[in-house]
Write an enzyme that holds these catalytic residues in place. Structure first.
Site, PDB file in Angstrom:
ATOM      1  N   THR A 144       2.836   0.132   2.885  1.00 21.01           N
ATOM      2  CA  THR A 144       3.644  -1.044   2.558  1.00 21.01           C
ATOM      3  C   THR A 144       2.796  -2.102   1.843  1.00 21.01           C
ATOM      4  O   THR A 144       1.746  -2.501   2.362  1.00 21.01           O
ATOM      5  CB  THR A 144       4.213  -1.649   3.860  1.00 21.01           C
ATOM      6  OG1 THR A 144       4.926  -0.636   4.555  1.00 21.01           O
ATOM      7  CG2 THR A 144       5.129  -2.833   3.559  1.00 21.01           C
ATOM      8  N   GLU A 145       3.253  -2.529   0.678  1.00 18.18           N
ATOM      9  CA  GLU A 145       2.588  -3.597  -0.095  1.00 18.18           C
ATOM     10  C   GLU A 145       1.120  -3.273  -0.373  1.00 18.18           C
ATOM     11  O   GLU A 145       0.289  -4.167  -0.495  1.00 18.18           O
ATOM     12  CB  GLU A 145       2.690  -4.951   0.633  1.00 18.18           C
ATOM     13  CG  GLU A 145       4.112  -5.323   1.052  1.00 18.18           C
ATOM     14  CD  GLU A 145       5.002  -5.757  -0.098  1.00 18.18           C
ATOM     15  OE1 GLU A 145       4.478  -5.933  -1.226  1.00 18.18           O
ATOM     16  OE2 GLU A 145       6.218  -5.906   0.107  1.00 18.18           O
TER      17      GLU A 145
END
Lengths: 413, 411
Positions: A144-145
């Site tokens: 994530t990210e």
């Protein structure tokens, strides 16, 4: 030789509806279907459908063209419910055999930072979803990210992945180039691909910025920059949100024309080609180690976790949700677990970010709330209802267990 | 640059926000190097010494001259409160030895009596701009302008529509309109006020400048560090005049809803006003009067003590042209919940905001504030940092620019 590696992130959260304190114990529909449908269909119309169509055309026209995607589980789920044609168009891309699908957490969550067990389960869930929908098994992971550290790389390698993506952040790269393949400074042998954020952001963030000295960004100019890497690098990792095409950069900025002419222009130079992350890993040997002991990400100027966990309300709401993990999983109520996991999506914590609140920038653009405080309040109300449901379900299981005991005792008597 | 200003007595006299605004602006302007002749109505029997103190060289750099005119006008007066004030004075002050009336027999005649001094003062005072504050001073300013033909600036801190919850006194609103129409420039303290001036008085938007208010940064009271006297109970504070404009009704309704979720809450009401009795009665009807503390009107350090004790300051104003008191709360490190129908909500980002009528949403926010210390702390820390930017120099600088522009036009 420079191999251009495109990876596009595709994600939409389940946004929550307005959930005031009066609804606690009364309503269990936490998510704003109407709003989520509206956003999904809007982005599908402006980005996913036209961009996929263009990518398909380019893949057919240029046998050397390659791209890769990471689609969050919650994105796929929403498409299945409300926009199946979007999934179909992604499938067509995957079917060309020139498109790689990457692994991530199903819920686009921050789970690694709080529970490795939950993290692992979400990656497995995502893997299964990708297998079901696309018939392929991802071999390269992106968190994530692009949240990354040595420790995460090690964990991911233990799960059987051959590669992992990260931000090519200067303090981590030190004097090294992002345009090479690396190994993390761990005992293992997993490969690390680093985003060239300058060139990726030229497309993703600066493309339409008339105040930028390089505006307008033409294909010709961009190709010259790529050619100049030939002496020093082997790859150019252009990682960005897929919504760049048509949503963040609107069609009238010329973003589609730019990407459309890029393959033919780049391929004019026989030293250039395109590769997926897996192909990069299979084609090139690593050129040394990257030591990243702290957590980095691709967000904001700080490239740390502060966009999601920078303040008290973010840290507290995030830890509270993971504190429930053991009990939630033990109760076994599927709906409850599912709702609990949807609350883990990183966007909910991003909405609570206060550091850029004054600047009215990118954080505001993506925020359905008027203020980070409103978003915390809404989140906590939902959390309180979730806690009530958990207690109810525990009581129910206790009382049914009691019943069984009574029956057995009756028999015994 | 020389300014002739028709304003109001400076704090600590009981003149509410308007006196503070006049004091702060004058202080700011003198720091900008402007000379101000400040005209104010002054009640009888007030010692001159008090003013000398206020005008110390430190505060005003010797740039301000005060001109007092005997009058019993105070800001926010209505016709009925004026009559009461007049009665209190007794006949000694109303009539002099020649049996001639000293003060007007009603608010209107008193305002006109006061205004007559305008041209007199313009005669003896050299100035480049005339600046007047709210309706009671408008006629004085107009008279001055007729005399010396200098540009006229009408400052509007609140319209009659704000003060009365939308039921204006016609005499007052006519004087207000007249001042705004005759002024060369109108300074509104927010976009909220600017819009009201356009809506109610049809004033040309192009002649209205918005100057948001600031707050004095050096006040020793911020450091009192007053602790709450309660251990378990949290304090939700209402501080302001208890009048229809400030939304006291909504505060009581919200309190009864909050108490269902957070019974350990005290609601402190600091202020006085014509809706006090109604507020007490309503709390009694709802059977929550024991959760209320009424402090009466607070002044000076006590205001700051009240803020510092509170866990949350609530400003549920129905119509709040600016709302300086909200900045005061922040300066004292208290998180705020303010109505969106306020000027201050345009400039403060780190605050909880609601529509004044939405007592459900107010409850939703207050309960969460009381429940989660992390929410209080986060708001407190960020808003305290944010409020530092609202100083006195910014509005004074902007006001000076307004003067320069209008003087240029007169050349």
């Amino acid at each position: 030789m420079v191999s251009v590696c495109f990876y596009f992130q595709v994600h939409q959260p389940f946004r929550m509806r307005n959930y005031p304190i009066f609804d606690i114990g009364k309503r269990q529909d936490y998510f704003d279907d109407e709003k989520n449908i509206e956003v999904l269909l809007k982005v599908a119309r402006k980005c996913y459908l036209p961009a996929n169509q263009l990518m398909l055309k380019l893949l057919k026209a240029h046998p050397e063209f390659r791209i890769s995607f990471s689609l969050s589980g919650v994105f796929i789920e929403q498409c299945e419910r409300w926009a199946p044609e979007v999934i179909e168009s992604f499938k067509k891309l995957a079917d060309t055999g020139k498109v790689e699908i990457l692994s991530e957490t199903y819920y686009h969550s921050l789970a690694y930072l709080f529970s490795k067990e939950e993290f692992k389960e979400q990656i497995e869930m995502h893997k299964k979803k990708i297998q079901d929908v696309f018939g392929v098994t991802p071999t390269v992971f992106r968190n994530t990210e692009l949240i990354y550290s040595n420790e995460i790389a090690e964990f991911i390698e233990d799960m059987g992945f051959k590669g992992i993506l990260s931000e090519g952040w200067d303090p981590i790269l030190k004097d090294k180039s992002p345009n090479l393949i690396y190994r993390p400074a761990t005992k293992g042998n997993i490969r690390l691909l680093m985003k060239n954020y300058r060139m990726a952001d030229d497309i993703a963030f600066r493309f339409s910025n008339k105040g930028w000295s390089e505006w307008p960004l033409t294909t010709d100019k961009f190709c010259q920059w790529v050619n100049s890497i030939n002496n020093t690098g082997k790859c150019l990792n252009l990682f960005m949100d897929y919504e760049t095409f048509g949503e963040h950069q609107w069609e009238d900025t010329g973003i589609f024309n730019f990407i459309s002419s890029l393959p033919s222009e780049l391929l004019k130079n026989p030293d250039n080609d395109f590769k997926t992350p897996s192909e990069l890993i299979d084609s090139y040997e690593p050129e040394g180690e990257i030591n990243c002991q702290q957590m980095i990400s691709w967000a904001d100027v700080e490239r740390d976790l502060s966009a999601w966990l920078g303040n008290r309300i973010q840290r507290s709401s995030a830890s509270r949700i993971y504190e429930m993990e053991k009990e939630i999983k033990e109760c076994g109520d599927k709906d409850l677990i599912n709702d609990w996991r949807k609350l883990q999506t990183s966007d909910h914590f991003y909405y609570m970010c206060t550091k850029w609140f004054n600047d009215g920038d990118v954080h505001k653009y993506f925020n359905p709330y008027d203020s980070p405080y409103d978003s915390f309040i809404n989140f906590m109300n939902v959390m309180n209802d979730l806690t009530l449901r958990l207690k109810d379900s525990e009581q129910m299981s206790v009382s049914s267990a009691d019943e069984v005991n009574c029956n057995e005792m009756g028999k015994a008597v | 640059m020389k300014i002739l200003m028709f304003g109001w007595e400076f704090p600590p006299f009981k003149s509410g926000g308007l006196g503070t605004a006049c004091y702060d602006l004058t202080k700011g302007l003198s720091r900008q190097g402007l000379d101000v002749t400040f005209v104010m109505p002054t009640a009888p029997k007030k010692a001159d010494a008090e003013f000398v103190n206020l005008l110390g060289a430190n505060n005003f750099a010797g740039k301000v001259k005060i001109r007092k005119i005997s009058s019993i006008l105070t800001p926010y007066q209505s016709f009925s409160s004026y009559s009461e004030e007049l009665k209190k004075l007794g006949t000694d002050y109303v009539k002099n030895s020649n049996d001639k009336e000293v003060y007007g027999n009603n608010l209107y005649t008193e305002v006109m009596r006061y205004s007559a001094a305008g041209s007199e003062i313009a005669e003896e005072t050299d100035c480049d701009v005339i600046h007047m504050h709210d309706w009671m001073t408008y006629q004085a300013g107009i008279n001055a302008k007729e005399h010396n033909k200098k540009p006229l600036v009408a400052h509007i801190h609140a319209t009659e529509y704000d003060r009365t919850g939308g039921n204006p006194n016609k005499i007052i609103s006519n004087i207000e309109r007249n001042g705004l129409v005759k002024a060369d420039v109108v300074i509104a303290n927010s976009h909220f006020t600017k819009n009201n001036v356009i809506k109610h008085y049809g004033i040309n938007p192009d002649k209205i400048e918005v100057v948001h208010w600031g707050i004095d940064s050096d006040n020793p009271h911020y450091n009192i560090n007053q602790k709450s006297p309660f251990n378990k109970e949290k304090i939700v504070l209402f501080l302001g005049r208890i009048t229809i404009q400030k939304g006291p009704d909504y505060f009581v309704e919200t309190a009864s809803k909050v108490l269902k979720y957070e019974p350990n809450t005290k609601f402190v009401v600091a202020g006085s006003g014509d809706m006090f009795e109604r507020m007490v009665n309503r709390a009694d009807e709802l059977d929550i009067l024991d959760r209320f503390i009424f402090t009466g009107f607070l002044r000076g350090a006590d205001v700051h003590r009240a803020f510092q004790m509170a866990d949350l300051y609530v400003m549920p104003s129905v119509s709040e042209p600016f709302g300086l008191v909200a900045l005061e709360a922040l300066k004292n490190g208290t998180p705020i919940l303010i109505s969106k129908q306020s000027g201050v909500s345009e400039v403060v980002t780190h605050a909880l905001k609601v529509d004044f009528w939405d007592t459900d949403e107010m409850t939703n926010k207050i309960v969460n504030i009381l429940k989660y210390s992390e929410l209080r702390e986060e708001l407190k820390q960020n808003s305290f940092r944010e409020v530092q930017q609202f100083n006195l120099d910014k509005p004074a600088e902007k006001t000076r620019q307004v003067y320069e522009k209008v003087i240029e036009r007169y050349k």
